[in-house]
Design a protein around this motif. Structure first.
Motif, PDB file in Angstrom:
ATOM      1  N   UNK A   1     -27.166   2.104   4.512  1.00 25.93           N
ATOM      2  CA  UNK A   1     -26.910   0.584   4.015  1.00 25.93           C
ATOM      3  C   UNK A   1     -28.459   0.547   4.101  1.00 25.93           C
ATOM      4  N   UNK A   2     -29.819   1.229   4.525  1.00 21.92           N
ATOM      5  CA  UNK A   2     -31.396   1.385   4.646  1.00 21.92           C
ATOM      6  C   UNK A   2     -31.079   1.881   2.687  1.00 21.92           C
ATOM      7  N   UNK A   3     -30.233   3.092   1.861  1.00 18.82           N
ATOM      8  CA  UNK A   3     -30.298   2.635   0.600  1.00 18.82           C
ATOM      9  C   UNK A   3     -29.944   2.088  -0.175  1.00 18.82           C
ATOM     10  N   UNK A   4     -28.846   1.218   0.564  1.00 22.24           N
ATOM     11  CA  UNK A   4     -28.262   0.447  -0.335  1.00 22.24           C
ATOM     12  C   UNK A   4     -28.949  -0.950  -0.711  1.00 22.24           C
ATOM     13  N   UNK A   5     -29.705  -1.033   0.473  1.00 23.93           N
ATOM     14  CA  UNK A   5     -30.753  -2.102   0.471  1.00 23.93           C
ATOM     15  C   UNK A   5     -32.432  -1.339  -0.231  1.00 23.93           C
ATOM     16  N   UNK A   6     -32.639  -1.034  -0.616  1.00 19.45           N
ATOM     17  CA  UNK A   6     -33.409   0.101  -1.359  1.00 19.45           C
ATOM     18  C   UNK A   6     -34.756   0.350  -0.604  1.00 19.45           C
ATOM     19  N   UNK A   7     -34.353   0.573   0.302  1.00 21.00           N
ATOM     20  CA  UNK A   7     -34.967   1.165   1.644  1.00 21.00           C
ATOM     21  C   UNK A   7     -36.432   2.113   2.282  1.00 21.00           C
ATOM     22  N   UNK A   8     -37.350   2.013   2.392  1.00 24.46           N
ATOM     23  CA  UNK A   8     -37.458   3.179   3.248  1.00 24.46           C
ATOM     24  C   UNK A   8     -37.412   3.488   4.732  1.00 24.46           C
ATOM     25  N   UNK A   9     -37.587   4.471   5.132  1.00 24.14           N
ATOM     26  CA  UNK A   9     -37.720   4.550   6.374  1.00 24.14           C
ATOM     27  C   UNK A   9     -38.564   4.004   7.297  1.00 24.14           C
ATOM     28  N   UNK A  10     -40.010   4.269   6.747  1.00 23.55           N
ATOM     29  CA  UNK A  10     -40.749   3.439   6.725  1.00 23.55           C
ATOM     30  C   UNK A  10     -41.181   1.446   6.974  1.00 23.55           C
ATOM     31  N   UNK A  11     -39.982   1.367   5.709  1.00 24.00           N
ATOM     32  CA  UNK A  11     -39.953  -0.196   5.495  1.00 24.00           C
ATOM     33  C   UNK A  11     -39.073  -0.310   6.530  1.00 24.00           C
ATOM     34  N   UNK A  12     -37.771  -0.021   6.344  1.00 24.59           N
ATOM     35  CA  UNK A  12     -36.543  -0.258   8.040  1.00 24.59           C
ATOM     36  C   UNK A  12     -37.430  -0.128   9.261  1.00 24.59           C
TER      37      UNK A  12
END
Length: 115
Positions: free
Chosen positions: A10-21
């Motif tokens: 889901x994080x990758x689908x939302x184009x988020x980095x681990x830091x952003x999440x």
């Protein structure tokens, strides 16, 4: 698929980095990394924050039910029912429904730009 894989997917689908999440959830990127590699499991409180940040439900993160994930993102029950019916159609009919939806959405976007 495990909770770790669903969080990462889901994080990758939302184009988020681990830091952003991590920032959205109030954690460190290292903790997100631990969740994604199954070195740690989120508490129920953190799971709720992760679900909110990833626009899904805690049920989906824990159990992986696609229906629950879709239901968590859509609040219009009639629309959910209709989408489930469309999924049962053959590929040609599904393509037709998608074409109609795309045309309608495009029309609305153009109308908004014109105002």
């Amino acid at each position: 698929m495990a909770i770790a894989e669903r969080i990462k997917e889901l994080r990758i689908q939302k184009k988020m980095t681990q830091q952003e999440l991590a920032t959205k959830v109030g954690l460190t990127y290292m903790q997100i990394g631990k969740y994604e590699t199954q070195k740690s499991n989120p508490s129920s409180e953190v799971l709720q924050r992760l679900a909110k940040a990833l626009d899904t439900s805690t049920d989906y993160l824990m159990n992986g039910s696609q229906d629950k994930a879709a239901s968590a993102q859509l609040t219009d029950k009639e629309l959910i029912r209709q989408f489930k019916e469309v999924e049962q159609l053959d590929n040609e009919d599904k393509h037709l429904v998608k074409t109609f939806l795309d045309a309608f959405i495009t029309k609305r976007h153009v109308q908004k730009l014109a105002h």
